[in-house]
Design a protein around this motif. Structure first.
Motif, PDB file in Angstrom:
ATOM      1  N   SER A  40       0.821  -1.208   0.000  1.00  0.00           N
ATOM      2  CA  SER A  40       0.000   0.000   0.000  1.00  0.00           C
ATOM      3  C   SER A  40       0.855   1.258   0.000  1.00  0.00           C
ATOM      4  CB  SER A  40      -0.915  -0.015   1.232  1.00  0.00           C
ATOM      5  OG  SER A  40      -1.608   1.197   1.356  1.00  0.00           O
ATOM      6  N   ILE A  41       1.874   1.291   0.830  1.00  0.00           N
ATOM      7  CA  ILE A  41       2.703   2.506   0.943  1.00  0.00           C
ATOM      8  C   ILE A  41       3.546   2.719  -0.311  1.00  0.00           C
ATOM      9  CG2 ILE A  41       4.683   3.514   2.163  1.00  0.00           C
ATOM     10  CD1 ILE A  41       3.528   2.605   4.743  1.00  0.00           C
ATOM     11  N   SER A  42       4.125   1.661  -0.865  1.00  0.00           N
ATOM     12  CA  SER A  42       4.947   1.811  -2.074  1.00  0.00           C
ATOM     13  C   SER A  42       4.117   2.353  -3.234  1.00  0.00           C
ATOM     14  CB  SER A  42       5.590   0.473  -2.452  1.00  0.00           C
ATOM     15  OG  SER A  42       4.604  -0.503  -2.714  1.00  0.00           O
ATOM     16  N   LYS A  43       2.848   1.927  -3.321  1.00  0.00           N
ATOM     17  CA  LYS A  43       1.951   2.433  -4.380  1.00  0.00           C
ATOM     18  C   LYS A  43       1.707   3.933  -4.192  1.00  0.00           C
ATOM     19  CE  LYS A  43      -2.535   1.525  -6.578  1.00  0.00           C
ATOM     20  NZ  LYS A  43      -2.933   2.957  -6.622  1.00  0.00           N
ATOM     21  N   LYS A  44       1.476   4.344  -2.947  1.00  0.00           N
ATOM     22  CA  LYS A  44       1.218   5.760  -2.668  1.00  0.00           C
ATOM     23  C   LYS A  44       2.452   6.618  -2.961  1.00  0.00           C
ATOM     24  CE  LYS A  44      -2.306   4.972   0.895  1.00  0.00           C
ATOM     25  NZ  LYS A  44      -2.614   5.059   2.349  1.00  0.00           N
ATOM     26  N   ILE A  45       3.631   6.107  -2.643  1.00  0.00           N
ATOM     27  CA  ILE A  45       4.857   6.863  -2.914  1.00  0.00           C
ATOM     28  C   ILE A  45       5.041   7.059  -4.410  1.00  0.00           C
ATOM     29  CG2 ILE A  45       7.382   6.767  -2.803  1.00  0.00           C
ATOM     30  CD1 ILE A  45       7.108   5.411  -0.066  1.00  0.00           C
ATOM     31  N   LEU A  46       4.846   6.006  -5.187  1.00  0.00           N
ATOM     32  CA  LEU A  46       5.002   6.084  -6.642  1.00  0.00           C
ATOM     33  C   LEU A  46       3.924   6.957  -7.281  1.00  0.00           C
ATOM     34  CD1 LEU A  46       5.950   2.358  -7.372  1.00  0.00           C
ATOM     35  CD2 LEU A  46       7.473   4.351  -7.403  1.00  0.00           C
ATOM     36  N   ASP A  47       2.724   6.982  -6.681  1.00  0.00           N
ATOM     37  CA  ASP A  47       1.627   7.805  -7.194  1.00  0.00           C
ATOM     38  C   ASP A  47       1.750   9.266  -6.777  1.00  0.00           C
ATOM     39  OD1 ASP A  47       0.547   5.583  -8.328  1.00  0.00           O
ATOM     40  OD2 ASP A  47      -1.006   5.264  -6.809  1.00  0.00           O
ATOM     41  N   GLY A  48       2.652   9.538  -5.831  1.00  0.00           N
ATOM     42  CA  GLY A  48       2.792  10.897  -5.320  1.00  0.00           C
ATOM     43  C   GLY A  48       1.725  11.274  -4.318  1.00  0.00           C
ATOM     44  N   THR A  49       1.055  10.286  -3.728  1.00  0.00           N
ATOM     45  CA  THR A  49      -0.030  10.571  -2.777  1.00  0.00           C
ATOM     46  C   THR A  49       0.321  10.177  -1.349  1.00  0.00           C
ATOM     47  OG1 THR A  49      -1.027   8.390  -3.218  1.00  0.00           O
ATOM     48  CG2 THR A  49      -1.796  10.248  -4.562  1.00  0.00           C
ATOM     49  N   TYR A  50       1.579   9.799  -1.127  1.00  0.00           N
ATOM     50  CA  TYR A  50       1.954   9.337   0.215  1.00  0.00           C
ATOM     51  C   TYR A  50       1.957  10.485   1.218  1.00  0.00           C
ATOM     52  CZ  TYR A  50       4.939   8.032   4.130  1.00  0.00           C
ATOM     53  OH  TYR A  50       5.419   7.825   5.394  1.00  0.00           O
ATOM     54  N   VAL A  51       1.316  10.243   2.364  1.00  0.00           N
ATOM     55  CA  VAL A  51       1.323  11.184   3.489  1.00  0.00           C
ATOM     56  C   VAL A  51       1.484  10.357   4.760  1.00  0.00           C
ATOM     57  CG1 VAL A  51       0.026  12.901   4.803  1.00  0.00           C
ATOM     58  CG2 VAL A  51      -0.199  12.816   2.312  1.00  0.00           C
ATOM     59  N   PRO A  52       2.489  10.643   5.588  1.00  0.00           N
ATOM     60  CA  PRO A  52       2.637   9.874   6.830  1.00  0.00           C
ATOM     61  C   PRO A  52       1.474  10.130   7.774  1.00  0.00           C
ATOM     62  CG  PRO A  52       4.138  11.751   6.811  1.00  0.00           C
ATOM     63  CD  PRO A  52       3.517  11.693   5.452  1.00  0.00           C
ATOM     64  N   ALA A  53       1.104   9.114   8.538  1.00  0.00           N
ATOM     65  CA  ALA A  53       0.040   9.275   9.525  1.00  0.00           C
ATOM     66  C   ALA A  53       0.498  10.236  10.618  1.00  0.00           C
ATOM     67  CB  ALA A  53      -0.316   7.915  10.130  1.00  0.00           C
ATOM     68  N   GLN A  54      -0.454  10.824  11.301  1.00  0.00           N
ATOM     69  CA  GLN A  54      -0.121  11.781  12.360  1.00  0.00           C
ATOM     70  C   GLN A  54       0.720  11.101  13.437  1.00  0.00           C
ATOM     71  OE1 GLN A  54      -3.509  13.653  14.153  1.00  0.00           O
ATOM     72  NE2 GLN A  54      -2.295  14.914  15.537  1.00  0.00           N
ATOM     73  N   PRO A  55       1.864  11.679  13.746  1.00  0.00           N
ATOM     74  CA  PRO A  55       2.729  11.053  14.758  1.00  0.00           C
ATOM     75  C   PRO A  55       2.171  11.242  16.168  1.00  0.00           C
ATOM     76  CG  PRO A  55       3.679  13.130  14.060  1.00  0.00           C
ATOM     77  CD  PRO A  55       2.471  12.905  13.195  1.00  0.00           C
ATOM     78  N   PHE A  56       2.604  10.370  17.057  1.00  0.00           N
ATOM     79  CA  PHE A  56       2.262  10.491  18.476  1.00  0.00           C
ATOM     80  C   PHE A  56       3.327  11.362  19.130  1.00  0.00           C
ATOM     81  CE2 PHE A  56       2.837   8.984  22.872  1.00  0.00           C
ATOM     82  CZ  PHE A  56       1.550   9.190  23.362  1.00  0.00           C
ATOM     83  N   LYS A  57       2.898  12.382  19.852  1.00  0.00           N
ATOM     84  CA  LYS A  57       3.849  13.324  20.456  1.00  0.00           C
ATOM     85  C   LYS A  57       4.177  12.915  21.882  1.00  0.00           C
ATOM     86  CE  LYS A  57       2.736  17.385  17.678  1.00  0.00           C
ATOM     87  NZ  LYS A  57       3.991  17.280  16.922  1.00  0.00           N
ATOM     88  N   LYS A  58       5.473  12.848  22.147  1.00  0.00           N
ATOM     89  CA  LYS A  58       5.955  12.588  23.496  1.00  0.00           C
ATOM     90  C   LYS A  58       6.805  13.763  23.943  1.00  0.00           C
ATOM     91  CE  LYS A  58       6.100   7.539  23.863  1.00  0.00           C
ATOM     92  NZ  LYS A  58       6.976   6.356  24.042  1.00  0.00           N
ATOM     93  N   GLN A  59       6.778  14.035  25.221  1.00  0.00           N
ATOM     94  CA  GLN A  59       7.616  15.094  25.765  1.00  0.00           C
ATOM     95  C   GLN A  59       8.752  14.489  26.570  1.00  0.00           C
ATOM     96  OE1 GLN A  59       5.069  17.949  27.876  1.00  0.00           O
ATOM     97  NE2 GLN A  59       5.269  19.295  26.110  1.00  0.00           N
ATOM     98  N   ILE A  60       9.965  14.882  26.210  1.00  0.00           N
ATOM     99  CA  ILE A  60      11.167  14.416  26.890  1.00  0.00           C
ATOM    100  C   ILE A  60      11.733  15.572  27.703  1.00  0.00           C
ATOM    101  CG2 ILE A  60      13.436  13.369  26.605  1.00  0.00           C
ATOM    102  CD1 ILE A  60      11.147  11.625  25.613  1.00  0.00           C
ATOM    103  N   LYS A  61      12.000  15.317  28.982  1.00  0.00           N
ATOM    104  CA  LYS A  61      12.525  16.365  29.840  1.00  0.00           C
ATOM    105  C   LYS A  61      13.955  16.717  29.447  1.00  0.00           C
ATOM    106  CE  LYS A  61      12.510  17.777  34.689  1.00  0.00           C
ATOM    107  NZ  LYS A  61      12.205  17.367  36.087  1.00  0.00           N
ATOM    108  N   LYS A  62      14.230  18.007  29.307  1.00  0.00           N
ATOM    109  CA  LYS A  62      15.585  18.464  28.993  1.00  0.00           C
ATOM    110  C   LYS A  62      16.434  18.500  30.265  1.00  0.00           C
ATOM    111  CE  LYS A  62      14.211  21.564  25.201  1.00  0.00           C
ATOM    112  NZ  LYS A  62      14.226  22.979  24.744  1.00  0.00           N
TER     113      LYS A  62
END
Length: 498
Positions: free
Chosen positions: A73-95
């Motif tokens: 599925s992903i390789s087809k989307k990349i070749l078609d120019g329609t690939y979009v990554p899913a929304q990432p999960f945000k984590k907070q790391i203490k500095k």
């Protein structure tokens, strides 16, 4: 592309699966130890990453079952120019210095795509980057930077250095600036690669997302003009992502560094953190007179402290090392006897203290990795020809400040003795009785502890209780460094400084 992505997705999923299983096994063995050490042991609390509950494609076990369908599925989307990554999960790391850093955790398939395109882009373009840029490359690393800096500073009794700190480097980079740099400067980038880069940048108004491989390539692209300007003005420098140190024997040249950094800040949208920036200083030995008010004896870069004479572990890192060793001593020697009633297993008897042995072995593993005292000695005397170093000291293969290491060895011995005294005090108070004069380790003073630990056999094995030494692991690493080079001695994870 489908076949390549299938391999990449499978590899990523297996790595995350193995990491989780390692955590699970460690938790299980820790629980078994707790059952032996405590009469009322806490229950085993097995957790799963919170993102697994948001989408199955964060879960490596799910991805491994459906890797072929996902890759197709992903390789087809990349070749078609329609690939979009899913929304990432945000984590907070203490500095370390306060506040938090946002990390984007991408779904495993998207992480694999990012990693594949990062390696493709790097393999085609790494020759375009400055030789003074050391981050996120397979032909440069942190320790190459340290070696180059130390060698340069060692050649001059005094030298001007410029140190600047950026605020939110990754989160501030202007997208238009990134795109303009990608289109020029001789970078080899296909239209499909442009589309994938845009797909990862599009959800953000500015900046490049922390937590995905493709951002590592973009970070170096963003600094391409900065590196070129510094080189054009005859300035020597070392840059690891946004950590940059610049030096010159010529004061006029070093002042130009400030102008170059300021122009870079305005073009990219990345602000200079003047509160944390050291600015321009004169680096020299303490004993030397100076006509300048702002002088210093060393600079700190990544985990190192570098002077005109020595390469040392920086003070903040020393504090972390001491804190970890103190924690290991506490959890092995004090924590098990802070509960009532004390498990008989935690009471020293018969001239042996099992908790003391456990503490020493934990400290050795922290400093040496999986190496034993016997292995180190055989390596040093030439019996073993090659060793792999993985302990905390393997993150510092270039240090040569033996006085600092001697101090650490003395600190370790003194700290062990203080914890042993506290352990005896608690045991006497809890049990209402003293210990015989022959009960180890309470029956030896500091001068005899090292010798006693070195000569004590556990069963038929000698050396298990020998107190680890910063200086001893340093000697072994120095031999490996001379014989085999930096990359054979450094920790495999050295490339992931952050």
């Amino acid at each position: 592309m489908k076949k390549i992505l299938l391999e990449d997705i499978t590899k990523q999923a297996k790595e995350q699966r193995d990491k989780y299983q390692l955590y699970h096994n460690y938790l299980h063995h820790s629980h078994l130890r707790a059952l032996k050490n405590y009469i009322s042991a806490p229950i085993k609390d097995v957790r799963i990453p919170s993102e697994w509950g948001i989408d199955n494609k964060f879960n490596p076990f799910y991805v491994l079952k459906r890797n072929k369908q996902i890759a197709k599925s992903i390789s087809k989307k990349i070749l078609d120019g329609t690939y979009v990554p899913a929304q990432p999960f945000k984590k907070q790391i203490k500095k370390p210095n306060g506040g938090y850093r946002d990390i984007n955790v991408y779904q495993i398939p998207d992480s694999a795509v990012s990693d594949r395109f990062y390696h493709n882009l790097l393999s085609k373009n790494k020759h375009r980057f400055s030789s003074n840029s050391y981050a996120y490359r397979n032909d440069r690393n942190i320790h190459f930077a340290i070696q180059d800096i130390a060698n340069e500073l060692n050649l001059a009794p005094r030298i001007f250095v410029a140190e600047f700190d950026f605020s939110d480097f990754f989160g501030s980079i202007n997208h238009d600036f990134i795109r303009s740099q990608l289109r020029k400067n001789g970078f080899l980038i296909s239209e499909i690669e442009f589309q994938v880069i845009d797909a990862f940048l599009k959800p953000f108004d500015k900046g490049i997302p922390l937590g995905t491989s493709i951002s590592l390539f973009l970070a170096n692209v963003a600094c391409w003009m900065l590196d070129r300007e510094l080189e054009n003005h005859g300035l020597r420098f070392a840059r690891y992502a946004d950590d940059t140190i610049i030096w010159s024997k010529d004061y006029t040249k070093i002042t130009k560094a400030f102008e170059i950094i300021s122009e870079f800040s305005m073009e990219t949208g990345i602000k200079i953190n003047y509160n944390k920036s050291e600015g321009i200083s004169l680096l020299q030995k303490q004993s030397m007179p100076s006509e300048f008010n702002s002088t210093k004896e060393f600079v700190e870069f990544l985990g190192y402290k570098i002077s005109t004479d020595n390469i040392s572990i920086k003070d903040k890192s020393i504090k972390k090392i001491k804190k970890q060793i103190s924690y290991l001593l506490y959890t092995n020697l004090i924590q098990p006897i802070k509960v009532s009633p004390i498990s008989p297993r935690n009471i020293p008897k018969g001239g042996l203290d099992k908790n003391f042995l456990s503490a020493i072995m934990h400290i050795r593993r922290y400093l040496y990795g999986n190496l034993t005292e016997e292995t180190l000695k055989k390596y040093l005397n030439g019996t073993y020809k090659i060793l792999t170093f993985k302990g905390i000291m393997s993150f510092y293969p270039l240090i040569n400040d033996t006085e600092q290491l001697k101090h650490l060895d003395k600190w370790l011995l003194s700290t062990i003795m203080n914890i042993v005294k506290l352990r005896k005090k608690i045991l006497v108070a809890e049990l209402g009785r003293s210990f015989d004069d022959d009960q180890f380790p309470f029956n030896v003073d500091k001068d005899n502890l090292v010798l006693k630990c070195r000569n004590t056999k556990i069963g038929t094995t000698k050396g298990l209780m020998e107190i680890p030494s910063f200086l001893r692991i340093y000697d072994a690493m120095q031999k490996g460094l001379i014989n085999e080079g930096i990359e054979r001695v450094m920790n495999p994870q050295s490339g992931y400084y952050e």
